[in-house]
Design a protein around this motif. Structure first.
Motif, PDB file in Angstrom:
ATOM      1  N   VAL A 269       0.734  -1.209   0.330  1.00 46.56           N
ATOM      2  CA  VAL A 269       0.023   0.039   0.049  1.00 46.56           C
ATOM      3  C   VAL A 269       0.869   1.196  -0.097  1.00 46.56           C
ATOM      4  CG1 VAL A 269      -1.801   1.371   1.489  1.00 46.56           C
ATOM      5  CG2 VAL A 269      -2.082  -1.231   1.142  1.00 46.56           C
ATOM      6  N   SER A 270       1.874   1.259   0.871  1.00 47.27           N
ATOM      7  CA  SER A 270       2.980   2.371   0.969  1.00 47.27           C
ATOM      8  C   SER A 270       3.308   2.737  -0.661  1.00 47.27           C
ATOM      9  CB  SER A 270       3.882   2.089   1.863  1.00 47.27           C
ATOM     10  OG  SER A 270       5.092   3.161   1.499  1.00 47.27           O
ATOM     11  N   LEU A 271       3.886   1.668  -1.300  1.00 48.79           N
ATOM     12  CA  LEU A 271       4.461   1.893  -2.519  1.00 48.79           C
ATOM     13  C   LEU A 271       3.471   2.065  -3.509  1.00 48.79           C
ATOM     14  CD1 LEU A 271       6.807  -1.365  -2.877  1.00 48.79           C
ATOM     15  CD2 LEU A 271       7.369   1.039  -2.668  1.00 48.79           C
ATOM     16  N   ALA A 272       2.213   1.860  -3.543  1.00 46.19           N
ATOM     17  CA  ALA A 272       1.065   2.150  -4.312  1.00 46.19           C
ATOM     18  C   ALA A 272       0.809   3.646  -4.058  1.00 46.19           C
ATOM     19  CB  ALA A 272      -0.104   1.370  -4.027  1.00 46.19           C
ATOM     20  N   LYS A 273       0.992   3.913  -2.726  1.00 42.48           N
ATOM     21  CA  LYS A 273       0.709   5.507  -2.667  1.00 42.48           C
ATOM     22  C   LYS A 273       1.735   6.274  -3.266  1.00 42.48           C
ATOM     23  CE  LYS A 273      -2.260   5.269   1.519  1.00 42.48           C
ATOM     24  NZ  LYS A 273      -2.409   5.456   2.977  1.00 42.48           N
ATOM     25  N   LYS A 274       3.033   5.833  -3.022  1.00 40.57           N
ATOM     26  CA  LYS A 274       3.955   6.522  -3.660  1.00 40.57           C
ATOM     27  C   LYS A 274       3.941   6.633  -5.317  1.00 40.57           C
ATOM     28  CE  LYS A 274       8.647   6.724  -2.916  1.00 40.57           C
ATOM     29  NZ  LYS A 274       9.975   6.036  -2.490  1.00 40.57           N
ATOM     30  N   LEU A 275       3.243   5.690  -5.979  1.00 47.06           N
ATOM     31  CA  LEU A 275       3.178   5.702  -7.108  1.00 47.06           C
ATOM     32  C   LEU A 275       2.051   6.606  -7.463  1.00 47.06           C
ATOM     33  CD1 LEU A 275       3.908   2.198  -8.291  1.00 47.06           C
ATOM     34  CD2 LEU A 275       5.357   4.079  -9.023  1.00 47.06           C
ATOM     35  N   GLN A 276       0.861   6.378  -6.763  1.00 53.63           N
ATOM     36  CA  GLN A 276      -0.412   7.307  -7.021  1.00 53.63           C
ATOM     37  C   GLN A 276      -0.058   8.850  -6.853  1.00 53.63           C
ATOM     38  OE1 GLN A 276      -3.401   6.523  -4.140  1.00 53.63           O
ATOM     39  NE2 GLN A 276      -4.881   6.753  -5.624  1.00 53.63           N
TER      40      GLN A 276
ATOM     41  N   GLY B 264       2.956  10.266  -7.140  1.00 52.98           N
ATOM     42  CA  GLY B 264       4.092  10.607  -8.239  1.00 52.98           C
ATOM     43  C   GLY B 264       3.334  10.477  -9.485  1.00 52.98           C
ATOM     44  N   ASN B 265       3.818  10.311 -10.787  1.00 57.46           N
ATOM     45  CA  ASN B 265       3.457  10.272 -11.877  1.00 57.46           C
ATOM     46  C   ASN B 265       3.819   8.802 -12.511  1.00 57.46           C
ATOM     47  OD1 ASN B 265       2.849  10.079 -14.570  1.00 57.46           O
ATOM     48  ND2 ASN B 265       3.547  12.100 -14.804  1.00 57.46           N
ATOM     49  N   MET B 266       3.144   7.842 -12.790  1.00 54.10           N
ATOM     50  CA  MET B 266       3.442   6.682 -13.227  1.00 54.10           C
ATOM     51  C   MET B 266       4.750   6.414 -14.509  1.00 54.10           C
ATOM     52  SD  MET B 266       2.781   3.736 -11.781  1.00 54.10           S
ATOM     53  CE  MET B 266       2.665   2.578 -12.934  1.00 54.10           C
ATOM     54  N   LYS B 267       4.345   7.550 -15.225  1.00 57.48           N
ATOM     55  CA  LYS B 267       5.390   8.008 -16.232  1.00 57.48           C
ATOM     56  C   LYS B 267       6.854   8.551 -15.666  1.00 57.48           C
ATOM     57  CE  LYS B 267       2.443   6.505 -19.135  1.00 57.48           C
ATOM     58  NZ  LYS B 267       2.346   4.975 -19.512  1.00 57.48           N
ATOM     59  N   ASP B 268       6.723   8.858 -14.617  1.00 58.63           N
ATOM     60  CA  ASP B 268       8.024   9.663 -13.840  1.00 58.63           C
ATOM     61  C   ASP B 268       9.231   8.666 -13.715  1.00 58.63           C
ATOM     62  OD1 ASP B 268       9.419  12.145 -12.748  1.00 58.63           O
ATOM     63  OD2 ASP B 268       9.259  10.912 -10.962  1.00 58.63           O
ATOM     64  N   GLU B 269      10.235   8.891 -14.403  1.00 58.91           N
ATOM     65  CA  GLU B 269      11.202   7.795 -14.458  1.00 58.91           C
ATOM     66  C   GLU B 269      11.914   7.710 -12.969  1.00 58.91           C
ATOM     67  OE1 GLU B 269      15.659   7.354 -16.477  1.00 58.91           O
ATOM     68  OE2 GLU B 269      13.862   8.043 -17.772  1.00 58.91           O
ATOM     69  N   LYS B 270      12.146   8.947 -12.224  1.00 63.44           N
ATOM     70  CA  LYS B 270      12.814   8.921 -11.079  1.00 63.44           C
ATOM     71  C   LYS B 270      11.843   8.173 -10.010  1.00 63.44           C
ATOM     72  CE  LYS B 270      14.444  12.023  -7.338  1.00 63.44           C
ATOM     73  NZ  LYS B 270      13.724  12.918  -6.329  1.00 63.44           N
ATOM     74  N   THR B 271      10.347   8.162  -9.852  1.00 60.25           N
ATOM     75  CA  THR B 271       9.663   7.751  -9.107  1.00 60.25           C
ATOM     76  C   THR B 271       9.615   6.186  -9.404  1.00 60.25           C
ATOM     77  OG1 THR B 271       8.218   9.596  -8.913  1.00 60.25           O
ATOM     78  CG2 THR B 271       7.345   7.423  -8.235  1.00 60.25           C
ATOM     79  N   LEU B 272       9.809   5.969 -10.506  1.00 61.24           N
ATOM     80  CA  LEU B 272       9.697   4.547 -10.863  1.00 61.24           C
ATOM     81  C   LEU B 272      10.937   3.704 -10.520  1.00 61.24           C
ATOM     82  CD1 LEU B 272       8.305   4.645 -14.542  1.00 61.24           C
ATOM     83  CD2 LEU B 272       7.131   3.721 -12.640  1.00 61.24           C
ATOM     84  N   ARG B 273      12.092   4.546 -10.741  1.00 61.54           N
ATOM     85  CA  ARG B 273      13.581   3.865 -10.312  1.00 61.54           C
ATOM     86  C   ARG B 273      13.350   3.628  -8.803  1.00 61.54           C
ATOM     87  NH1 ARG B 273      16.858   3.311 -14.384  1.00 61.54           N
ATOM     88  NH2 ARG B 273      16.521   4.583 -16.283  1.00 61.54           N
ATOM     89  N   GLU B 274      12.800   4.748  -7.997  1.00 52.07           N
ATOM     90  CA  GLU B 274      12.882   4.657  -6.508  1.00 52.07           C
ATOM     91  C   GLU B 274      12.018   3.408  -6.031  1.00 52.07           C
ATOM     92  OE1 GLU B 274      11.357   8.154  -4.888  1.00 52.07           O
ATOM     93  OE2 GLU B 274      13.046   9.297  -5.621  1.00 52.07           O
TER      94      GLU B 274
ATOM     95  N   ILE C 174       6.775   0.350 -18.666  1.00 53.87           N
ATOM     96  CA  ILE C 174       5.736   0.917 -18.073  1.00 53.87           C
ATOM     97  C   ILE C 174       5.511   2.265 -18.594  1.00 53.87           C
ATOM     98  CG2 ILE C 174       5.419   2.221 -15.765  1.00 53.87           C
ATOM     99  CD1 ILE C 174       6.845   0.204 -14.308  1.00 53.87           C
ATOM    100  N   ILE C 175       6.308   3.089 -19.420  1.00 49.33           N
ATOM    101  CA  ILE C 175       6.277   4.364 -19.995  1.00 49.33           C
ATOM    102  C   ILE C 175       5.660   4.074 -21.120  1.00 49.33           C
ATOM    103  CG2 ILE C 175       7.676   6.174 -20.899  1.00 49.33           C
ATOM    104  CD1 ILE C 175       9.506   6.162 -18.666  1.00 49.33           C
ATOM    105  N   GLN C 176       5.806   2.873 -21.892  1.00 48.56           N
ATOM    106  CA  GLN C 176       5.033   2.688 -23.190  1.00 48.56           C
ATOM    107  C   GLN C 176       3.890   1.806 -23.050  1.00 48.56           C
ATOM    108  OE1 GLN C 176       8.200   0.692 -25.775  1.00 48.56           O
ATOM    109  NE2 GLN C 176       9.674   2.341 -25.404  1.00 48.56           N
ATOM    110  N   ASP C 177       3.349   1.813 -21.695  1.00 48.52           N
ATOM    111  CA  ASP C 177       2.345   1.193 -21.534  1.00 48.52           C
ATOM    112  C   ASP C 177       2.092  -0.259 -21.926  1.00 48.52           C
ATOM    113  OD1 ASP C 177       0.862   3.268 -20.014  1.00 48.52           O
ATOM    114  OD2 ASP C 177       0.110   3.897 -22.179  1.00 48.52           O
ATOM    115  N   LYS C 178       3.323  -0.967 -21.798  1.00 51.54           N
ATOM    116  CA  LYS C 178       3.364  -2.423 -21.888  1.00 51.54           C
ATOM    117  C   LYS C 178       3.150  -3.192 -21.023  1.00 51.54           C
ATOM    118  CE  LYS C 178       6.313  -1.563 -26.190  1.00 51.54           C
ATOM    119  NZ  LYS C 178       7.254  -1.737 -26.859  1.00 51.54           N
ATOM    120  N   VAL C 179       2.428  -2.818 -19.812  1.00 50.66           N
ATOM    121  CA  VAL C 179       2.295  -3.597 -18.578  1.00 50.66           C
ATOM    122  C   VAL C 179       0.942  -4.321 -18.697  1.00 50.66           C
ATOM    123  CG1 VAL C 179       2.175  -3.302 -16.347  1.00 50.66           C
ATOM    124  CG2 VAL C 179       3.383  -1.783 -17.531  1.00 50.66           C
ATOM    125  N   PRO C 180       0.907  -5.388 -18.364  1.00 47.26           N
ATOM    126  CA  PRO C 180      -0.432  -6.243 -18.014  1.00 47.26           C
ATOM    127  C   PRO C 180      -1.625  -5.554 -17.417  1.00 47.26           C
ATOM    128  CG  PRO C 180       1.474  -7.651 -17.200  1.00 47.26           C
ATOM    129  CD  PRO C 180       1.931  -6.147 -17.423  1.00 47.26           C
TER     130      PRO C 180
END
Length: 79
Positions: free
Chosen positions: A22-29, A31-41, A66-72
């Protein structure tokens, strides 16, 4: 959105508990799912939690997917 059964299956397979997920999901929520820095963290944090080393090449591939929307679309099926 996800029931306790989902979190129990994830925890059984990864040893990552519901609160951490849940904590990681909130971090993504927040942030921006297309934000490379957030994704790397998040990827690095997941690697540490699961004891898996993620190479720079693999990290780049995950981020590009993720950035190219190739996620299930059905995350439940990933576990």
């Amino acid at each position: 959105m996800f029931g306790d059964n989902f979190f129990k299956r994830v925890e059984n397979k990864t040893s990552v508990d519901k609160n951490t997920i849940v904590s990681l999901a909130k971090k993504l929520q927040n942030g921006n799912m297309k934000d490379e820095k957030t994704l790397r963290e998040v990827i690095n944090e997941l690697g540490k939690m699961t004891g898996k080393e993620i190479s720079k090449e693999k990290e780049d591939k995950i981020i590009n997917n993720i950035i190219q929307d190739k996620v299930p679309k059905n995350i439940d099926k990933m576990f």
